[in-house]
Scaffold this active site. Structure first.
Site, PDB file in Angstrom:
ATOM      1  N   PRO A   1      27.222  22.013  15.835  1.00 17.22           N
ATOM      2  CA  PRO A   1      27.974  21.163  14.901  1.00 17.22           C
ATOM      3  C   PRO A   1      29.354  21.733  14.565  1.00 17.22           C
ATOM      4  O   PRO A   1      29.574  22.941  14.744  1.00 17.22           O
ATOM      5  CB  PRO A   1      27.096  21.145  13.643  1.00 17.22           C
ATOM      6  CG  PRO A   1      25.823  21.790  13.997  1.00 17.22           C
ATOM      7  CD  PRO A   1      26.005  22.569  15.244  1.00 17.22           C
ATOM      8  N   PRO A   2      30.252  20.888  14.049  1.00 17.12           N
ATOM      9  CA  PRO A   2      31.596  21.357  13.703  1.00 17.12           C
ATOM     10  C   PRO A   2      31.565  22.423  12.609  1.00 17.12           C
ATOM     11  O   PRO A   2      30.670  22.413  11.754  1.00 17.12           O
ATOM     12  CB  PRO A   2      32.299  20.107  13.159  1.00 17.12           C
ATOM     13  CG  PRO A   2      31.423  18.962  13.480  1.00 17.12           C
ATOM     14  CD  PRO A   2      30.064  19.463  13.777  1.00 17.12           C
ATOM     15  N   GLY A   3      32.523  23.331  12.693  1.00 15.42           N
ATOM     16  CA  GLY A   3      32.711  24.315  11.608  1.00 15.42           C
ATOM     17  C   GLY A   3      31.683  25.424  11.565  1.00 15.42           C
ATOM     18  O   GLY A   3      31.547  26.108  10.551  1.00 15.42           O
ATOM     19  N   THR A   4      30.955  25.636  12.658  1.00 18.94           N
ATOM     20  CA  THR A   4      29.912  26.676  12.624  1.00 18.94           C
ATOM     21  C   THR A   4      30.402  28.011  13.173  1.00 18.94           C
ATOM     22  O   THR A   4      29.635  28.969  13.244  1.00 18.94           O
ATOM     23  CB  THR A   4      28.667  26.223  13.407  1.00 18.94           C
ATOM     24  OG1 THR A   4      29.092  25.592  14.607  1.00 18.94           O
ATOM     25  CG2 THR A   4      27.835  25.266  12.595  1.00 18.94           C
ATOM     26  N   GLY A   5      31.649  28.064  13.623  1.00 15.05           N
ATOM     27  CA  GLY A   5      32.198  29.356  14.041  1.00 15.05           C
ATOM     28  C   GLY A   5      32.358  29.520  15.548  1.00 15.05           C
ATOM     29  O   GLY A   5      32.469  30.649  16.038  1.00 15.05           O
ATOM     30  N   LYS A   6      32.448  28.411  16.283  1.00 15.67           N
ATOM     31  CA  LYS A   6      32.566  28.525  17.741  1.00 15.67           C
ATOM     32  C   LYS A   6      33.917  29.139  18.126  1.00 15.67           C
ATOM     33  O   LYS A   6      33.977  30.018  18.985  1.00 15.67           O
ATOM     34  CB  LYS A   6      32.383  27.147  18.402  1.00 15.67           C
ATOM     35  CG  LYS A   6      31.002  26.566  18.130  1.00 15.67           C
ATOM     36  CD  LYS A   6      30.776  25.254  18.826  1.00 15.67           C
ATOM     37  CE  LYS A   6      31.535  24.101  18.224  1.00 15.67           C
ATOM     38  NZ  LYS A   6      31.159  23.772  16.831  1.00 15.67           N
ATOM     39  N   THR A   7      34.975  28.689  17.446  1.00 11.81           N
ATOM     40  CA  THR A   7      36.296  29.249  17.750  1.00 11.81           C
ATOM     41  C   THR A   7      36.327  30.729  17.374  1.00 11.81           C
ATOM     42  O   THR A   7      36.868  31.557  18.123  1.00 11.81           O
ATOM     43  CB  THR A   7      37.388  28.484  16.976  1.00 11.81           C
ATOM     44  OG1 THR A   7      37.187  27.094  17.202  1.00 11.81           O
ATOM     45  CG2 THR A   7      38.774  28.880  17.407  1.00 11.81           C
TER      46      THR A   7
ATOM     47  N   HIS B   1      19.927   5.538 -14.617  1.00 18.34           N
ATOM     48  CA  HIS B   1      19.700   5.658 -13.167  1.00 18.34           C
ATOM     49  C   HIS B   1      19.488   7.130 -12.770  1.00 18.34           C
ATOM     50  O   HIS B   1      18.478   7.484 -12.160  1.00 18.34           O
ATOM     51  CB  HIS B   1      20.925   5.062 -12.445  1.00 18.34           C
ATOM     52  CG  HIS B   1      20.797   5.023 -10.963  1.00 18.34           C
ATOM     53  ND1 HIS B   1      20.565   3.865 -10.263  1.00 18.34           N
ATOM     54  CD2 HIS B   1      20.861   5.997 -10.036  1.00 18.34           C
ATOM     55  CE1 HIS B   1      20.499   4.129  -8.973  1.00 18.34           C
ATOM     56  NE2 HIS B   1      20.689   5.430  -8.806  1.00 18.34           N
ATOM     57  N   GLU B   2      20.437   7.980 -13.157  1.00 19.38           N
ATOM     58  CA  GLU B   2      20.334   9.400 -12.783  1.00 19.38           C
ATOM     59  C   GLU B   2      19.155  10.061 -13.498  1.00 19.38           C
ATOM     60  O   GLU B   2      18.482  10.930 -12.940  1.00 19.38           O
ATOM     61  CB  GLU B   2      21.640  10.150 -13.103  1.00 19.38           C
ATOM     62  CG  GLU B   2      22.863   9.644 -12.365  1.00 19.38           C
ATOM     63  CD  GLU B   2      22.694   9.575 -10.856  1.00 19.38           C
ATOM     64  OE1 GLU B   2      21.932  10.382 -10.290  1.00 19.38           O
ATOM     65  OE2 GLU B   2      23.320   8.688 -10.241  1.00 19.38           O
TER      66      GLU B   2
END
Ligand code: ATP
Length: 492
Positions: A105-111, A331-332
């Site tokens: 997934p995006p943003g998991t540290g591949k770069t 509701h909450e």
């Protein structure tokens, strides 16, 4: 050198013609046009080797700067031994690795992993994104691929390094299955060129090139890319588990003054499903909130608010009308009460302060990261989703459009129950269930859970009334306040 000689000769020729009273202006105009055309072509080329984000020097990231991802790190380090110990590999006749694909997934540290790999192997590092190779004109993408490999080799030589790592982010954009794009000739040529370059890499070269690529759509990649001898290592980079999240939080708070009440373990526990990029953002937002309050240190309350912000967006300044405040509180309150009934201790906080698209929300404490879910747990989740509208109906006589999102979630959970073989249909295959049967079965599950929720709320209307009243007055309640109120109400 050649350029200077040509320029000098050109100016000399123009001066000669001018002295001899020849009209030089048409010639100047044509030369100017050629100059502009040449300059724009060169800009396109230079773009590849010196464009934004490109980095030829050694990145400052090490594997120890990456939190969690222990499996990915060790798989990667093992694969990188070919670049660190080329002689040992050659002695045993091992074919060096040409490509490593990082998926997840995006943003998991591949770069980050690719940069750390360059540092670990002391290689020149070149970064490109798949979209940079996609052009309308046939041949441009292929030419850019050639240039990229050329630039990798030459920058490694310039830096006196024996290896270079080329990192291509979003590789699916340039390396999707061939023959599927509208301008398929261009796409196919670009991918073919990448395959040609990878096939041409040999252990005998003075610079060993390794291609690392990242994608979160491995299913879109052309199969030719995945055959042995190209990207034959696939390293999965997943969302971090709790321990990984704690480690990432530690890394991103290294340079931040934390207050004595901050427990990163607790923040990690509340951030199930967050990627490394989300966690970095939580740390940053917490610091910004502390600054807004002119505090010298970041406290736990800042972290809690930052998690909400990253999860749901900035607090909105929409002002609710009086009746709306009561409706949102009911509701909450319904969500929170049913959540505490089915899983005591599960509410972390409940608020009616509008944030992002939500008018209010209940934050739950995930006790553990849930990788497997039982039927009972899934049915509990459906009950919590349905509780908001059930509470509105009970105390206000009718429900509102505010529950549409809850129903969507409940519907999705019911589908999961069915396709996991946990419903009355038994084990089923998705394609074999008709829309009608699916609809009936989802409805049946919903009806069962709605009856359960209605029964509980009717028996505890006084508690719901008290909770909604407290929420309307205080806007936000911590989980402990909700539990105290329930305990008091039950004794009374
Ligand atoms: P994308 O698929 O969107 O390109 P990515 O997987 O390549 O994303 P990165 O660009 O490596 O993700 O990470 C983005 C930012 O998130 C990093 O700069 C870093 O601040 C943070 N981050 C992500 N994962 C980690 C991690 N495991 N440890 C520390 N920081 C991380």
């Amino acid at each position: 050198m050649l350029k200077s000689i040509a320029l000098g000769a050109g100016i000399g020729l123009l001066a000669f013609l001018a002295v001899n009273r020849v009209d030089i202006w048409p010639l100047v105009f044509v030369l100017a046009l050629v100059g502009v055309f040449y300059a724009s072509a060169m800009t396109g080329r230079v773009n590849l080797t010196s464009g934004p984000g490109r980095q030829a020097s050694l990145p400052g990231i090490e594997f120890s700067d990456i939190g969690g991802q222990n499996t990915a790190k060790s798989e990667l380090q093992e694969a990188l031994q070919a670049l660190r110990r080329p002689h040992a590999y050659a002695a045993l006749g091992i074919r060096p690795l040409k490509g490593i694909l990082l998926t997840g997934p995006p943003g998991t540290g591949k770069t980050l992993l690719a940069k750390a790999a360059a540092r670990y192997t002391e290689s020149a590092f070149l970064f490109a994104s798949g979209s940079e190779f996609v052009e309308m004109y046939a041949g441009v993408g292929a030419q850019r691929v050639r240039q990229l490999f050329h630039a990798a080799r030459s920058s490694a030589k310039k830096q006196g390094r024996g290896s270079a790592i080329i990192f291509i982010d979003e590789i699916e954009v340039m390396a999707g299955r061939r023959g599927q794009h509208q301008s398929h000739l261009e796409y196919d040529q670009t991918l073919n060129q990448l395959l040609v370059e990878m096939d041409g890499m040999t252990p005998q070269e003075d610079v060993q090139v390794l291609v690392m690529a990242a994608t979160n759509r491995v299913d879109l990649l052309d199969q030719a890319l995945m055959r042995p001898g190209r990207f034959d290592r696939v390293v999965r980079v997943d969302l971090p588990d709790r321990e990984g999240r704690r480690r990432i939080l530690e890394l991103h708070t290294r340079n931040k003054p934390l207050g004595p009440d901050v427990e990163l373990e607790a923040v990690a526990q509340e951030t199930f499903g967050f990627s490394g990029a989300h966690l970095e953002s939580v740390c940053n937002e917490a610091a910004i909130l502390a600054l807004r309050e002119e505090k010298a240190t970041i406290g736990m309350a800042h972290f809690k608010a930052a998690v909400d912000k990253v999860m749901l967006g900035e607090k909105s300044d929409r002002r609710l009308r009086e009746q709306e405040i009561r409706r949102v509180a009911v509701h909450e309150g319904g969500h929170a009460l049913v959540s505490e009934w089915l899983a005591p201790g599960s509410v972390s906080s409940v608020t009616i302060a509008p944030r992002g698209m939500a008018l209010g929300f209940v934050r739950h404490v995930p006790a553990e990261d849930r990788l497997l879910e039982t039927e009972a747990e899934l049915r509990h989740d459906i009950c919590v989703c349905l509780a908001g509208s059930a509470a509105e109906r009970l105390l206000l006589g009718e429900a509102s459009t505010g529950a549409a999102n809850d129903f969507e979630k409940a519907w999705e959970i019911a589908r999961r129950i069915i396709f996991a073989g946990l419903s009355e249909l038994g084990i089923v295959q998705e394609e074999a269930v008709s829309t009608d049967v699916l609809y009936q079965t989802v409805h049946h599950i919903m009806d069962q859970e709605r009856d359960r929720v209605n029964g509980f709320l009717e028996g505890h209307a006084h508690l719901l009334e008290a909770l909604a009243g407290r929420l309307a007055a205080q806007e936000t309640l911590e989980g402990d306040s909700v539990r105290n109120l329930i305990a008091e109400g039950e004794i009374a």
